[in-house]
Design a protein around this motif. Structure first.
Motif, short mmCIF file in Angstrom:
data_model
loop_
_atom_site.label_atom_id
_atom_site.label_comp_id
_atom_site.label_asym_id
_atom_site.label_seq_id
_atom_site.Cartn_x
_atom_site.Cartn_y
_atom_site.Cartn_z
N ARG A 80 39.96 50.82 29.85
CA ARG A 80 38.79 51.26 30.64
C ARG A 80 38.02 52.37 29.91
NH1 ARG A 80 37.61 50.47 36.03
NH2 ARG A 80 36.45 52.05 37.16
N GLY A 81 38.76 53.28 29.31
CA GLY A 81 38.12 54.35 28.53
C GLY A 81 37.31 53.76 27.39
N ASN A 82 37.88 52.77 26.71
CA ASN A 82 37.17 52.10 25.61
C ASN A 82 35.90 51.42 26.10
OD1 ASN A 82 38.36 52.41 23.04
ND2 ASN A 82 40.16 51.30 23.78
N LYS A 83 36.00 50.78 27.28
CA LYS A 83 34.82 50.08 27.83
C LYS A 83 33.70 51.07 28.11
CE LYS A 83 36.64 46.41 30.65
NZ LYS A 83 36.53 45.84 31.98
N ILE A 84 34.08 52.24 28.63
CA ILE A 84 33.06 53.25 28.96
C ILE A 84 32.33 53.70 27.70
CG2 ILE A 84 32.80 55.68 29.67
CD1 ILE A 84 34.93 55.04 31.85
N ILE A 85 33.10 54.00 26.68
CA ILE A 85 32.48 54.48 25.43
C ILE A 85 31.60 53.37 24.84
CG2 ILE A 85 32.93 55.30 23.08
CD1 ILE A 85 33.41 57.38 25.35
N ASN A 86 32.09 52.13 24.89
CA ASN A 86 31.29 51.02 24.36
C ASN A 86 30.03 50.77 25.20
OD1 ASN A 86 33.05 50.62 22.26
ND2 ASN A 86 34.29 49.11 23.36
N GLU A 136 49.20 35.23 46.86
CA GLU A 136 50.36 36.08 46.63
C GLU A 136 49.99 37.22 45.69
OE1 GLU A 136 53.67 33.75 45.31
OE2 GLU A 136 53.46 32.41 47.02
N ASN A 137 50.76 38.26 45.71
CA ASN A 137 50.56 39.41 44.81
C ASN A 137 49.15 39.99 44.87
OD1 ASN A 137 53.19 39.05 43.86
ND2 ASN A 137 52.49 37.51 42.40
N LEU A 138 48.65 40.15 46.08
CA LEU A 138 47.30 40.73 46.22
C LEU A 138 47.34 42.25 46.37
CD1 LEU A 138 45.50 38.06 48.45
CD2 LEU A 138 45.12 38.52 46.02
N GLU A 139 48.54 42.81 46.35
CA GLU A 139 48.72 44.26 46.59
C GLU A 139 47.90 45.12 45.61
OE1 GLU A 139 49.97 47.50 48.64
OE2 GLU A 139 50.02 45.39 49.25
N ASP A 140 47.75 44.61 44.37
CA ASP A 140 47.04 45.42 43.35
C ASP A 140 45.53 45.21 43.37
OD1 ASP A 140 49.43 46.44 42.55
OD2 ASP A 140 49.66 45.10 40.82
N THR A 141 45.04 44.50 44.40
CA THR A 141 43.61 44.21 44.49
C THR A 141 43.01 44.91 45.71
OG1 THR A 141 43.74 42.27 45.94
CG2 THR A 141 44.19 41.90 43.59
N ALA A 195 42.30 54.93 47.06
CA ALA A 195 41.12 54.05 47.24
C ALA A 195 40.75 53.40 45.92
CB ALA A 195 39.95 54.88 47.79
N THR A 196 41.75 53.20 45.07
CA THR A 196 41.52 52.65 43.72
C THR A 196 42.40 51.41 43.54
OG1 THR A 196 41.13 54.91 42.92
CG2 THR A 196 41.59 53.22 41.25
N THR A 197 41.79 50.28 43.19
CA THR A 197 42.62 49.09 42.95
C THR A 197 43.25 49.17 41.57
OG1 THR A 197 40.83 47.79 41.95
CG2 THR A 197 41.08 47.62 44.34
N LYS A 198 44.39 48.52 41.42
CA LYS A 198 45.03 48.50 40.10
C LYS A 198 44.32 47.48 39.21
CE LYS A 198 49.72 49.12 38.53
NZ LYS A 198 51.13 48.99 38.84
N ASN A 199 43.98 46.35 39.78
CA ASN A 199 43.31 45.30 39.00
C ASN A 199 41.79 45.41 39.15
OD1 ASN A 199 45.86 44.42 38.46
ND2 ASN A 199 45.79 42.67 39.88
N GLU A 200 41.09 45.08 38.07
CA GLU A 200 39.63 45.13 38.14
C GLU A 200 39.07 43.96 38.94
OE1 GLU A 200 37.91 45.55 34.25
OE2 GLU A 200 38.44 47.68 34.17
N ILE A 201 39.58 42.75 38.66
CA ILE A 201 39.10 41.57 39.40
C ILE A 201 40.29 40.69 39.78
CG2 ILE A 201 36.81 41.51 38.30
CD1 ILE A 201 37.80 39.28 36.52
#
Ligand code: NAD
Length: 280
Positions: A229-235, A114-119, A101-107
């Motif tokens: 993503r880890g960096n974003k969380i800490i920031n 095309e290539n919507l599999e990671d969304t 239940a987790t997308t690969k891409n954030e947005i």
């Protein structure tokens, strides 16, 4: 601390063998609470209970039950009642996200179909079922089964474990975010429903901890360094660090003790300032 009124109370902690809830169970035991470590993983639950008995000299049992299976909860309730008497405290800690239940891409960048599999479009609805069931129904069912003891005693407290994503959804994890938002909503609903019985219902919304369920999102497997993503969380966390499980203990003790006698239906963030920060 005086005035807690916790000694010899009986607490059931679901997901009690996990990182956060094993620590929360120990903080209850430190106050003289008899703990029931309830987990799918029986061996891990027994191990935590043994650690508690050794460290705190307070009775503890590790039992296996599935928070999604009412019959298994009813079976362990009988065992708990036989061994410890009726239940005073329920911590609904079993929960978590799923890669399905987790997308690969954030947005989604651009407008190509095309290539919507990671969304969003590549998510499996079975992943939504799994995450909704574990977090939401896995909070509702134990409250239904164990809550009858609290109502019978006209006292006691339920504490649900929510998350930062319940206030504003985090990218990539729509099901987990929505399921935790449902927990906040249910916390308020049940608090009102129980308000005249003497039973209180609240929740804790932990900020970001580094644990098994999110390690794959926050630590780069190959380099061992932080992911973007880890960096974003800490920031995004004004305190500039992850929260550690022990830092949730004070809030739990407050919510289950007489210190919060008039408090019901609230969700308390323990988040290093994350929910207060706009990012600017
Ligand atoms: P964890 O994976 O270490 O622990 C979860 C425990 O729940 C495991 O021991 C597992 O065996 C048990 N469990 C799973 N499914 C079960 C089921 N059907 N029935 C009974 N037990 C089951 O997770 P954690 O990181 O300690 O998370 C605990 C709670 O805190 C979860 O509700 C999670 O959503 C929430 N939370 C975690 C974080 C974080 O950063 N780790 C942040 C906010 C909220």
């Amino acid at each position: 601390m005086n005035g807690l009124n916790l000694k010899d109370k009986v607490a059931v902690i679901t997901g009690g063998a996990g990182i956060i809830c094993s620590t929360l169970s120990k903080s209850l035991a430190a106050q003289g609470v008899k703990t029931v470590i309830l987990d799918l993983n029986k061996d891990a639950a027994i191990k935590v209970a043994k650690e508690i008995e050794t460290e705190f000299k307070t009775p503890s049992i590790g039992l296996s039950a599935n928070v999604l299976d009412k019959a298994s909860l009813e079976a362990v309730k009988k065992e708990i009642n036989d061994k410890f008497g009726t239940i005073d405290i329920l911590v609904n800690g079993a929960g978590g996200n799923s890669p399905a239940a987790t997308t690969k891409n954030e947005i989604i960048e651009g407008t190509s179909t095309e290539n919507l599999e990671d969304t969003f479009f590549g998510l499996k609805i079975e992943g939504f079922d799994k995450v909704f069931d574990l977090n939401f129904k896995g909070t509702v069912l134990p409250s239904m089964v164990f809550g009858t003891d609290l109502i019978g005693k006209k006292s006691g407290s339920i504490v649900n474990i929510s998350s930062m994503n319940s206030y504003r959804p985090l990218t990539k994890i729509p099901a987990y975010s929505a399921a935790k938002a449902a927990i906040n909503n249910f916390t308020q609903w049940l608090a009102v429903h129980f308000a005249k019985t003497g039973v209180r219902v609240n929740a804790i919304a932990p900020g970001f901890l580094l644990t098994n369920q999110n390690r794959f999102l926050l630590i780069d497997e190959k380099s061992g360094g932080m992911t973007p993503r880890g960096n974003k969380i800490i920031n995004g966390t004004p305190m500039g660090r992850y929260v550690v499980p022990e830092e949730l203990s004070g809030t739990l003790i407050y919510l289950v003790s007489d210190l919060s006698k008039a408090v019901t239906g609230i969700v308390i963030p323990v988040d290093g300032g994350f929910s207060a920060y706009s990012g600017v």
